[in-house]
Design a protein around this motif. Sequence first.
Motif, PDB file in Angstrom:
ATOM      1  N   ASP A   1       9.643  -6.258  -5.890  1.00  0.00           N
ATOM      2  CA  ASP A   1       8.336  -5.985  -6.510  1.00  0.00           C
ATOM      3  C   ASP A   1       7.216  -6.624  -5.700  1.00  0.00           C
ATOM      4  O   ASP A   1       6.143  -6.030  -5.517  1.00  0.00           O
ATOM      5  N   HIS A   2       7.464  -7.853  -5.239  1.00  0.00           N
ATOM      6  CA  HIS A   2       6.452  -8.550  -4.436  1.00  0.00           C
ATOM      7  C   HIS A   2       6.192  -7.818  -3.127  1.00  0.00           C
ATOM      8  O   HIS A   2       5.035  -7.643  -2.708  1.00  0.00           O
ATOM      9  N   ILE A   3       7.265  -7.367  -2.481  1.00  0.00           N
ATOM     10  CA  ILE A   3       7.123  -6.632  -1.226  1.00  0.00           C
ATOM     11  C   ILE A   3       6.382  -5.319  -1.457  1.00  0.00           C
ATOM     12  O   ILE A   3       5.551  -4.898  -0.655  1.00  0.00           O
ATOM     13  N   ARG A   4       6.666  -4.671  -2.597  1.00  0.00           N
ATOM     14  CA  ARG A   4       5.987  -3.413  -2.919  1.00  0.00           C
ATOM     15  C   ARG A   4       4.490  -3.645  -3.090  1.00  0.00           C
ATOM     16  O   ARG A   4       3.665  -2.871  -2.605  1.00  0.00           O
ATOM     17  N   VAL A   5       4.145  -4.750  -3.770  1.00  0.00           N
ATOM     18  CA  VAL A   5       2.716  -5.075  -3.941  1.00  0.00           C
ATOM     19  C   VAL A   5       2.075  -5.370  -2.591  1.00  0.00           C
ATOM     20  O   VAL A   5       0.970  -4.896  -2.299  1.00  0.00           O
ATOM     21  N   LEU A   6       2.774  -6.143  -1.748  1.00  0.00           N
ATOM     22  CA  LEU A   6       2.234  -6.471  -0.430  1.00  0.00           C
ATOM     23  C   LEU A   6       2.040  -5.227   0.419  1.00  0.00           C
ATOM     24  O   LEU A   6       1.081  -5.122   1.186  1.00  0.00           O
ATOM     25  N   SER A   7       2.958  -4.262   0.287  1.00  0.00           N
ATOM     26  CA  SER A   7       2.855  -3.056   1.103  1.00  0.00           C
ATOM     27  C   SER A   7       1.681  -2.188   0.678  1.00  0.00           C
ATOM     28  O   SER A   7       1.222  -1.342   1.450  1.00  0.00           O
ATOM     29  N   ARG A   8       1.192  -2.397  -0.546  1.00  0.00           N
ATOM     30  CA  ARG A   8       0.088  -1.587  -1.048  1.00  0.00           C
ATOM     31  C   ARG A   8      -1.244  -2.322  -1.018  1.00  0.00           C
ATOM     32  O   ARG A   8      -2.288  -1.696  -1.190  1.00  0.00           O
ATOM     33  N   SER A   9      -1.217  -3.619  -0.836  1.00  0.00           N
ATOM     34  CA  SER A   9      -2.429  -4.419  -0.992  1.00  0.00           C
ATOM     35  C   SER A   9      -2.943  -4.942   0.337  1.00  0.00           C
ATOM     36  O   SER A   9      -2.181  -5.189   1.269  1.00  0.00           O
ATOM     37  N   ASP A  10      -4.243  -5.128   0.396  1.00  0.00           N
ATOM     38  CA  ASP A  10      -4.874  -5.798   1.525  1.00  0.00           C
ATOM     39  C   ASP A  10      -4.695  -7.299   1.362  1.00  0.00           C
ATOM     40  O   ASP A  10      -4.980  -7.859   0.292  1.00  0.00           O
ATOM     41  N   GLY A  11      -4.205  -7.949   2.393  1.00  0.00           N
ATOM     42  CA  GLY A  11      -3.865  -9.367   2.273  1.00  0.00           C
ATOM     43  C   GLY A  11      -5.044 -10.273   1.979  1.00  0.00           C
ATOM     44  O   GLY A  11      -4.879 -11.293   1.313  1.00  0.00           O
ATOM     45  N   LEU A  12      -6.232  -9.926   2.429  1.00  0.00           N
ATOM     46  CA  LEU A  12      -7.394 -10.797   2.249  1.00  0.00           C
ATOM     47  C   LEU A  12      -8.068 -10.582   0.901  1.00  0.00           C
ATOM     48  O   LEU A  12      -8.326 -11.530   0.164  1.00  0.00           O
ATOM     49  N   THR A  13      -8.342  -9.333   0.566  1.00  0.00           N
ATOM     50  CA  THR A  13      -9.144  -9.040  -0.633  1.00  0.00           C
ATOM     51  C   THR A  13      -8.320  -8.757  -1.878  1.00  0.00           C
ATOM     52  O   THR A  13      -8.826  -8.848  -2.989  1.00  0.00           O
ATOM     53  N   GLY A  14      -7.047  -8.402  -1.693  1.00  0.00           N
ATOM     54  CA  GLY A  14      -6.221  -8.037  -2.840  1.00  0.00           C
ATOM     55  C   GLY A  14      -6.424  -6.607  -3.297  1.00  0.00           C
ATOM     56  O   GLY A  14      -5.731  -6.143  -4.219  1.00  0.00           O
ATOM     57  N   LEU A  15      -7.355  -5.880  -2.685  1.00  0.00           N
ATOM     58  CA  LEU A  15      -7.556  -4.467  -3.026  1.00  0.00           C
ATOM     59  C   LEU A  15      -6.432  -3.619  -2.433  1.00  0.00           C
ATOM     60  O   LEU A  15      -5.632  -4.085  -1.629  1.00  0.00           O
ATOM     61  N   ALA A  16      -6.405  -2.344  -2.830  1.00  0.00           N
ATOM     62  CA  ALA A  16      -5.482  -1.410  -2.195  1.00  0.00           C
ATOM     63  C   ALA A  16      -5.799  -1.348  -0.703  1.00  0.00           C
ATOM     64  O   ALA A  16      -6.962  -1.351  -0.302  1.00  0.00           O
ATOM     65  N   ASN A  17      -4.740  -1.330   0.125  1.00  0.00           N
ATOM     66  CA  ASN A  17      -4.987  -1.214   1.557  1.00  0.00           C
ATOM     67  C   ASN A  17      -5.294   0.244   1.920  1.00  0.00           C
ATOM     68  O   ASN A  17      -5.291   1.132   1.065  1.00  0.00           O
ATOM     69  N   ARG A  18      -5.559   0.499   3.184  1.00  0.00           N
ATOM     70  CA  ARG A  18      -5.993   1.826   3.617  1.00  0.00           C
ATOM     71  C   ARG A  18      -4.963   2.898   3.257  1.00  0.00           C
ATOM     72  O   ARG A  18      -5.310   3.959   2.742  1.00  0.00           O
ATOM     73  N   ARG A  19      -3.699   2.601   3.523  1.00  0.00           N
ATOM     74  CA  ARG A  19      -2.662   3.595   3.244  1.00  0.00           C
ATOM     75  C   ARG A  19      -2.566   3.912   1.758  1.00  0.00           C
ATOM     76  O   ARG A  19      -2.443   5.069   1.352  1.00  0.00           O
ATOM     77  N   HIS A  20      -2.642   2.857   0.929  1.00  0.00           N
ATOM     78  CA  HIS A  20      -2.478   3.075  -0.506  1.00  0.00           C
ATOM     79  C   HIS A  20      -3.705   3.736  -1.131  1.00  0.00           C
ATOM     80  O   HIS A  20      -3.569   4.584  -2.022  1.00  0.00           O
ATOM     81  N   ILE A  21      -4.909   3.382  -0.670  1.00  0.00           N
ATOM     82  CA  ILE A  21      -6.090   4.025  -1.236  1.00  0.00           C
ATOM     83  C   ILE A  21      -6.134   5.498  -0.842  1.00  0.00           C
ATOM     84  O   ILE A  21      -6.578   6.357  -1.610  1.00  0.00           O
ATOM     85  N   PHE A  22      -5.634   5.823   0.354  1.00  0.00           N
ATOM     86  CA  PHE A  22      -5.506   7.229   0.739  1.00  0.00           C
ATOM     87  C   PHE A  22      -4.532   7.944  -0.196  1.00  0.00           C
ATOM     88  O   PHE A  22      -4.770   9.085  -0.621  1.00  0.00           O
ATOM     89  N   SER A  23      -3.420   7.289  -0.507  1.00  0.00           N
ATOM     90  CA  SER A  23      -2.437   7.882  -1.409  1.00  0.00           C
ATOM     91  C   SER A  23      -3.038   8.134  -2.786  1.00  0.00           C
ATOM     92  O   SER A  23      -2.844   9.199  -3.389  1.00  0.00           O
TER      93      SER A  23
END
Length: 395
Positions: free
Chosen positions: A211-233
């Motif tokens: 679950d933690h890895i899944r969150v990390l794969s979707r989140s931006d490490g600095l801001t905690g927002l969705a990262n580029r790939r996830h916001i595109f999804s």
Amino acid sequence: MKQLTVWRKRIAAALEWSAVDKGLILMAVAIPLYLQYLCWSLYVINRPDRDLLVHVDVIRRVMEVELLLIAVGLMISGAGLFLRKRRPNFLPFQHATLQYYSLSLVLMSYSIGTLSFPVGIVLLGAPIFGFILLDRWAVWSAVLSSVVLLFTLNYAAVAGYIPYAPSKVTPASAHAFSFWMLSEVFFAAPFLILITFMADQMLTWWRAREDHIRVLSRSDGLTGLANRRHIFSEANAAASASRDSSPLACVLLDLDHFKRVNDSHGHATGDRVLKATAECLTAMVRAGDSVGRYGGEEFLIILPNTDATEAHAIAERCRAAIKALIVVNDQGEPVAISASFGLTLLSSSDGSMDAAIARADEALYQAKGNGRNRVEILLASSGTVPSDAFSKNRR
């Protein structure tokens, strides 16, 4: 209670332990097992009906073997404690503990019958548990050794070279049968409880890590927002849901003169600005909206079921909130922050969400060119729309 929780977490994280520590787990299981078997042997030879249940002379020899196995186990454990600080990933130690564990259990099983219930539990559970926790080649080696020894003992018993289950007197009464049935449960229960507990703890830790890895794969490490790939999804999912049925707004924003912030105040201050902006945007949008970090200082907002007028109002609210942010540098001095916004709506003519984002990027470029700290709107059907048109409509 707190210490118990700490130990549970340590056990659950056993997959991350060193090779030597994993080998010591086997010793921590084996030595108490042989102590348990020794206690059973002492109990049974002191029963008044012992001659109806066991061969006493065999049980005495078994007790000697149990004491020897405990002594050997303690010596191996001592070697492991010596190695765990000096060579924690010394894999031969794990091979040695696995061979000791598997071969000694097969040897002990011979006295009560190699085809008994406890042997079946160990043969079924130990390899599965071992493959989860231990080095696979060490486990395969131990499995092969124990299977060869089991086959040899069974063949020798069938051929009449050795007796089968020499400790047992063949049950001649319901009382004797009940005794051996309960004894086999007594032998199997600790191993069954332990392996179930360990598997539960490790799989719980495994699921939490996934679950933690899944969150990390979707989140931006600095801001905690969705990262580029996830916001595109999320943008593509929203586009599929809203196409030809409800409006979908796309807002792309960029912090003004962000490079100047980094150059003048340092990257630590720049990071604080990005975090503050992310928190501000999250607070300003609605529950069903999506916010992600699109690039270095760019953010993407997806607004489902939102027409141009409402989207402009949300973008203006975000712009004003960012402008009002108070972020200080390392010297405690305030840093001026503002952002430029490009807004568009998904059009039926757009082949994908990429086309809408590209249009929002063009609107953002216009906002930069028109003085920054403003919202510009670019619609597919009518081209650029003056921002003040929406302000007038709201009056």
